[in-house]
Scaffold this active site. Structure first.
Site, PDB file in Angstrom:
ATOM      1  N   LYS A   1       0.036   4.267  -0.366  1.00  0.00           N
ATOM      2  CA  LYS A   1      -0.655   5.451   0.191  1.00  0.00           C
ATOM      3  C   LYS A   1      -0.417   6.672  -0.697  1.00  0.00           C
ATOM      4  O   LYS A   1      -0.381   6.536  -1.917  1.00  0.00           O
ATOM      5  CB  LYS A   1      -0.208   5.676   1.643  1.00  0.00           C
ATOM      6  CG  LYS A   1      -0.335   4.405   2.484  1.00  0.00           C
ATOM      7  CD  LYS A   1      -0.201   4.618   3.952  1.00  0.00           C
ATOM      8  CE  LYS A   1      -0.322   3.269   4.658  1.00  0.00           C
ATOM      9  NZ  LYS A   1      -0.367   3.377   6.093  1.00  0.00           N
TER      10      LYS A   1
ATOM     11  N   GLU B   1      -5.811  -5.173  10.376  1.00  0.00           N
ATOM     12  CA  GLU B   1      -4.779  -4.166  10.642  1.00  0.00           C
ATOM     13  C   GLU B   1      -5.149  -3.400  11.913  1.00  0.00           C
ATOM     14  O   GLU B   1      -5.994  -2.493  11.864  1.00  0.00           O
ATOM     15  CB  GLU B   1      -4.689  -3.170   9.484  1.00  0.00           C
ATOM     16  CG  GLU B   1      -4.298  -3.785   8.167  1.00  0.00           C
ATOM     17  CD  GLU B   1      -3.702  -2.737   7.224  1.00  0.00           C
ATOM     18  OE1 GLU B   1      -2.548  -2.901   6.841  1.00  0.00           O
ATOM     19  OE2 GLU B   1      -4.390  -1.756   6.906  1.00  0.00           O
TER      20      GLU B   1
ATOM     21  N   GLY C   1       1.829   2.232  10.769  1.00  0.00           N
ATOM     22  CA  GLY C   1       2.755   3.349  10.621  1.00  0.00           C
ATOM     23  C   GLY C   1       3.394   3.791  11.927  1.00  0.00           C
ATOM     24  O   GLY C   1       3.976   4.866  12.016  1.00  0.00           O
TER      25      GLY C   1
ATOM     26  N   HIS D   1      -9.835   0.795   4.685  1.00  0.00           N
ATOM     27  CA  HIS D   1      -8.547   1.039   5.354  1.00  0.00           C
ATOM     28  C   HIS D   1      -8.771   2.022   6.507  1.00  0.00           C
ATOM     29  O   HIS D   1      -9.583   2.940   6.412  1.00  0.00           O
ATOM     30  CB  HIS D   1      -7.532   1.606   4.346  1.00  0.00           C
ATOM     31  CG  HIS D   1      -6.154   1.651   4.923  1.00  0.00           C
ATOM     32  ND1 HIS D   1      -5.743   2.680   5.741  1.00  0.00           N
ATOM     33  CD2 HIS D   1      -5.107   0.793   4.838  1.00  0.00           C
ATOM     34  CE1 HIS D   1      -4.492   2.445   6.127  1.00  0.00           C
ATOM     35  NE2 HIS D   1      -4.088   1.296   5.590  1.00  0.00           N
TER      36      HIS D   1
ATOM     37  N   GLU E   1      -7.209   4.494   7.538  1.00  0.00           N
ATOM     38  CA  GLU E   1      -7.057   5.929   7.231  1.00  0.00           C
ATOM     39  C   GLU E   1      -8.317   6.459   6.552  1.00  0.00           C
ATOM     40  O   GLU E   1      -8.690   7.616   6.758  1.00  0.00           O
ATOM     41  CB  GLU E   1      -5.793   6.139   6.383  1.00  0.00           C
ATOM     42  CG  GLU E   1      -4.544   6.018   7.252  1.00  0.00           C
ATOM     43  CD  GLU E   1      -3.328   5.407   6.565  1.00  0.00           C
ATOM     44  OE1 GLU E   1      -3.250   5.448   5.331  1.00  0.00           O
ATOM     45  OE2 GLU E   1      -2.453   4.892   7.291  1.00  0.00           O
TER      46      GLU E   1
ATOM     47  N   SER F   1       2.983  -2.153  10.522  1.00  0.00           N
ATOM     48  CA  SER F   1       4.420  -2.152  10.821  1.00  0.00           C
ATOM     49  C   SER F   1       5.134  -3.459  10.430  1.00  0.00           C
ATOM     50  O   SER F   1       6.044  -3.907  11.136  1.00  0.00           O
ATOM     51  CB  SER F   1       4.673  -1.816  12.297  1.00  0.00           C
ATOM     52  OG  SER F   1       4.205  -0.509  12.559  1.00  0.00           O
TER      53      SER F   1
ATOM     54  N   ASN G   1       0.865  -1.178   0.000  1.00  0.00           N
ATOM     55  CA  ASN G   1       0.000   0.000   0.000  1.00  0.00           C
ATOM     56  C   ASN G   1       0.905   1.232   0.000  1.00  0.00           C
ATOM     57  O   ASN G   1       1.492   1.564   1.024  1.00  0.00           O
ATOM     58  CB  ASN G   1      -0.891  -0.040   1.263  1.00  0.00           C
ATOM     59  CG  ASN G   1      -1.758   1.199   1.400  1.00  0.00           C
ATOM     60  OD1 ASN G   1      -1.833   2.027   0.483  1.00  0.00           O
ATOM     61  ND2 ASN G   1      -2.418   1.333   2.539  1.00  0.00           N
TER      62      ASN G   1
HETATM   63  P1  PGA Z   1       2.442   0.240   7.737  1.00  0.00           P
HETATM   64  O1  PGA Z   1       1.009   0.450   7.033  1.00  0.00           O
HETATM   65  O2  PGA Z   1       3.028  -1.019   7.178  1.00  0.00           O
HETATM   66  O3  PGA Z   1       3.229   1.472   7.350  1.00  0.00           O
HETATM   67  O4  PGA Z   1       2.211   0.150   9.199  1.00  0.00           O
HETATM   68  C1  PGA Z   1       0.160  -0.646   6.768  1.00  0.00           C
HETATM   69  C2  PGA Z   1      -1.102  -0.164   6.100  1.00  0.00           C
HETATM   70  O5  PGA Z   1      -1.555   0.954   6.374  1.00  0.00           O
HETATM   71  O6  PGA Z   1      -1.700  -0.874   5.273  1.00  0.00           O
END
Ligand code: PGA
Length: 254
Positions: free
Chosen positions: A10, A168, A174, A96, A98, A213, A8
């Site tokens: 983003k 997740e 993140g 997701h 976000e 992460s 992803n």
């Molecule tokens: P990350 O994000 O690996 O940076 O924690 C995962 C995601 O948002 O799908």
């Protein structure tokens, strides 16, 4: 069940950066054995450049990070499934954290998007997960159940083969704070049980990915956990040198 390793990206990468990263991945992984599927979700504007970087034919699939569930129309700022297909992508990301938490996407919209995308024959990666306060209140199961049931109850049975779930935990995205093995096993087994009670036997073939992460250092050990059928990777997917070893962990899982 094929392991899925998904990237992803983003809101990162212009066209040139996307193309270069795709080229590096392709150069390193000439053939991907068929125990593993790799998917990249670039920003909309870089889907075609990523596709160009991967070359043709490519074993790596592409996806879009968002779309609006209508064929076309007066929806300023939105992108349709047909536009995504036209750009060369066959997957969409839905739910997701976000989108849920920054953009206020709630269960009814997520359900509408899930049904719409599956009806349009897209592959769907549906994300679920709890926030830290929800976990502290002991609401993990309630949250996963609500997110899965609201998104999936109206989905027709024949569409399930195009559906993949990503667990997740919001507090692990993140943040560098990866969930412990026990947390992942617990949440994935709950997800498996909820899928079974909502959808019945057919749910056994639905893959459940872990995201939050994931790094080259922890990918292989997470993949070995029960009911983990792949990984959704944000930060560590941006550079080929980090993402390639994660794909290799997916390839060598068996
Ligand atoms: P990350 O994000 O690996 O940076 O924690 C995962 C995601 O948002 O799908």
């Amino acid at each position: 069940m094929k392991t899925i390793i998904a990237a992803n990206w983003k809101m990162h990468k212009n066209q040139e950066e996307a193309k270069n990263t795709a080229k590096q991945i392709k150069a390193e992984l000439k053939t991907i054995p068929n125990n593993c599927e790799v998917i990249i979700f670039p920003p909309f504007t870089a889907i075609t450049a990523t596709k160009a970087g991967l070359g043709s034919p490519s074993q790596i699939d592409l996806g879009a990070q968002n779309f609006y569930p209508a064929p076309s129309g007066a929806f300023t700022g939105e992108i349709s499934i047909d536009m995504i297909k036209d750009a060369g992508a066959s997957w969409v990301l839905i739910g997701h954290s976000e989108r849920r938490h920054i953009f206020g996407e709630e269960a009814p919209l997520i359900a509408k998007k899930t049904i719409f995308a599956l009806e349009q024959n897209m592959h769907v990666l549906l994300c679920i997960g709890e926030t830290e306060p929800e976990r502290e209140q002991g609401a993990l199961k309630k949250i996963l159940q609500y997110q899965l049931e609201t998104a999936l109850t109206a989905v027709p049975e024949e569409a399930f083969k195009k559906l993949v779930i990503a667990y997740e935990p919001v507090w692990a995205i993140g943040t560098g704070k990866v969930a412990s093995s026990e947390d992942i096993i617990e949440a994935h087994s709950m997800t498996r049980d909820i899928l079974y009670s909502t959808l019945g036997k057919i749910s056994k073939n639905i893959r459940i990915l872990y995201g939050g992460s994931v790094k080259p250092e922890n990918a292989a050990s997470i993949l070995l956990l029960d009911n983990v059928n792949g990984l959704l990777v944000g930060g560590a997917s941006l550079e080929a040198k980090n993402f390639i070893p994660i794909i290799q962990a997916g390839i060598s899982e068996y």
